[in-house]
Design a protein around this motif. Sequence first.
Motif, PDB file in Angstrom:
ATOM      1  N   GLU A 279       0.772  -1.055   0.548  1.00 48.94           N
ATOM      2  CA  GLU A 279      -0.532  -0.491  -0.076  1.00 48.94           C
ATOM      3  C   GLU A 279       1.200   1.143   0.245  1.00 48.94           C
ATOM      4  O   GLU A 279       0.157   2.195  -0.470  1.00 48.94           O
ATOM      5  CB  GLU A 279      -1.051  -0.018   1.075  1.00 48.94           C
ATOM      6  CG  GLU A 279      -1.911  -1.630   1.406  1.00 48.94           C
ATOM      7  CD  GLU A 279      -2.551  -1.270   2.394  1.00 48.94           C
ATOM      8  OE1 GLU A 279      -2.907  -0.369   3.337  1.00 48.94           O
ATOM      9  OE2 GLU A 279      -3.805  -1.558   2.669  1.00 48.94           O
ATOM     10  N   ASN A 280       1.966   0.865   0.215  1.00 48.90           N
ATOM     11  CA  ASN A 280       3.075   3.003   0.288  1.00 48.90           C
ATOM     12  C   ASN A 280       4.021   2.067   0.083  1.00 48.90           C
ATOM     13  O   ASN A 280       5.379   3.046  -0.077  1.00 48.90           O
ATOM     14  CB  ASN A 280       3.610   2.287   1.802  1.00 48.90           C
ATOM     15  CG  ASN A 280       2.417   2.285   3.034  1.00 48.90           C
ATOM     16  OD1 ASN A 280       1.247   3.601   3.050  1.00 48.90           O
ATOM     17  ND2 ASN A 280       1.825   1.773   3.314  1.00 48.90           N
ATOM     18  N   ALA A 281       4.348   1.569  -1.175  1.00 46.03           N
ATOM     19  CA  ALA A 281       5.115   1.737  -2.353  1.00 46.03           C
ATOM     20  C   ALA A 281       4.755   0.819  -3.173  1.00 46.03           C
ATOM     21  O   ALA A 281       3.693   1.263  -4.331  1.00 46.03           O
ATOM     22  CB  ALA A 281       6.110   1.022  -1.721  1.00 46.03           C
ATOM     23  N   ALA A 282       5.531   2.004  -4.664  1.00 46.71           N
ATOM     24  CA  ALA A 282       5.164   1.351  -5.616  1.00 46.71           C
ATOM     25  C   ALA A 282       6.629   1.340  -6.962  1.00 46.71           C
ATOM     26  O   ALA A 282       7.126   1.653  -6.716  1.00 46.71           O
ATOM     27  CB  ALA A 282       4.082   2.679  -6.650  1.00 46.71           C
ATOM     28  N   VAL A 283       6.158   0.634  -8.152  1.00 43.19           N
ATOM     29  CA  VAL A 283       7.057   0.323  -8.807  1.00 43.19           C
ATOM     30  C   VAL A 283       6.443   0.806 -10.437  1.00 43.19           C
ATOM     31  O   VAL A 283       5.683   1.126 -10.643  1.00 43.19           O
ATOM     32  CB  VAL A 283       6.444  -1.802  -9.428  1.00 43.19           C
ATOM     33  CG1 VAL A 283       7.909  -1.849 -10.991  1.00 43.19           C
ATOM     34  CG2 VAL A 283       7.400  -2.400  -8.735  1.00 43.19           C
ATOM     35  N   LEU A 284       7.592   2.033 -11.413  1.00 42.99           N
ATOM     36  CA  LEU A 284       7.603   2.495 -12.029  1.00 42.99           C
ATOM     37  C   LEU A 284       8.447   1.811 -13.346  1.00 42.99           C
ATOM     38  O   LEU A 284      10.197   1.613 -12.741  1.00 42.99           O
ATOM     39  CB  LEU A 284       7.894   3.533 -11.832  1.00 42.99           C
ATOM     40  CG  LEU A 284       6.893   4.710 -10.469  1.00 42.99           C
ATOM     41  CD1 LEU A 284       6.999   4.423  -9.345  1.00 42.99           C
ATOM     42  CD2 LEU A 284       7.953   6.260 -11.259  1.00 42.99           C
ATOM     43  N   GLU A 285       8.103   2.374 -14.629  1.00 48.34           N
ATOM     44  CA  GLU A 285       9.042   2.080 -16.054  1.00 48.34           C
ATOM     45  C   GLU A 285       9.840   2.818 -15.702  1.00 48.34           C
ATOM     46  O   GLU A 285       9.253   4.191 -15.497  1.00 48.34           O
ATOM     47  CB  GLU A 285       8.109   1.166 -16.564  1.00 48.34           C
ATOM     48  CG  GLU A 285       9.010   1.096 -17.454  1.00 48.34           C
ATOM     49  CD  GLU A 285       7.856   0.519 -19.487  1.00 48.34           C
ATOM     50  OE1 GLU A 285       8.424  -0.351 -20.100  1.00 48.34           O
ATOM     51  OE2 GLU A 285       6.719   0.839 -19.101  1.00 48.34           O
TER      52      GLU A 285
END
Length: 300
Positions: A279-285
Amino acid sequence: MKKLVFFILLCICLIGCNRLESKVERNNKLNKIKNYDISKENISPRRRIAIGNIKNYSRFGTQRTDTIVKNILVAELSKTGRFNILKRSELNSILEELAFSKTYSLNDIVAKQKFLNADYIITGDVIKYEINTLGSKTLFSNSKEQQAQATIELEVIDILNGKVWSKIGKGVASYAYDVNLDLRNYGSYGGLEQEAFTAAVFDGVEKIIKEMDKYPWSAIIIKKNGKNIIINSGLDDNLNLGTNLNVYKQGELVMYRGELLGYEETIVGTAVVKSYLGENAAVLEYKGVDFSLPAVVKLK
């Protein structure tokens, strides 16, 4: 004739004595300030805020004044829909780690930047609080007005950019009474205190929002793996999939006359949010030149 005049006066007195409740009118700044502009709530990620200590340096106020103001501050920031407020347990851990006080070191804060999962820390001082009573008397009535004035200073520490700034919030609240003869019904000092500080916090929070909106939303890159990067923001922060961000390599701290102005930053590429990591992190390209940490992403 004298009996008639006496009878009329007696009737007026009895009418006044039978009035057991006073008329109460409220007039405070909350009714005059425009509502928070929350139009960006649906298009911008939320910023994460930790609320530090609130100190009462005024001559008046109750023993609970600092607690009252802190609770109001948390409530008003939450109402805007623009922020995530760190939980008390997390906040205590952060403040303990920072050994936070009015003599904090900016270098200490910067050194612990990666530890903090917050964008801002907000502390405050109550620098003015007073209640004045005004009134006038006639033969059969006693008009009173109690007015409370509150002034607070909210200090904001920008964790990501290493900047510190403050805003002043002012609030006024008053009770007006029409008290007949000796049937006095004065207002609650606690009620006046609550309303005055609510208005002051409202004023301060509105100024803080305007200042923060001058700078783009940003997050820290915590890991880089080839074309993928991971940031410390995600679903819980209203970061939408498909959001486009600029990527900046952070360099040296910039100081001027003892004041921390921020970091040297160089844009190295762009990134798009493609999935959440909890819920508190994301993966970016990521697309751009190779870079090393520390680095941040900022909303375009």
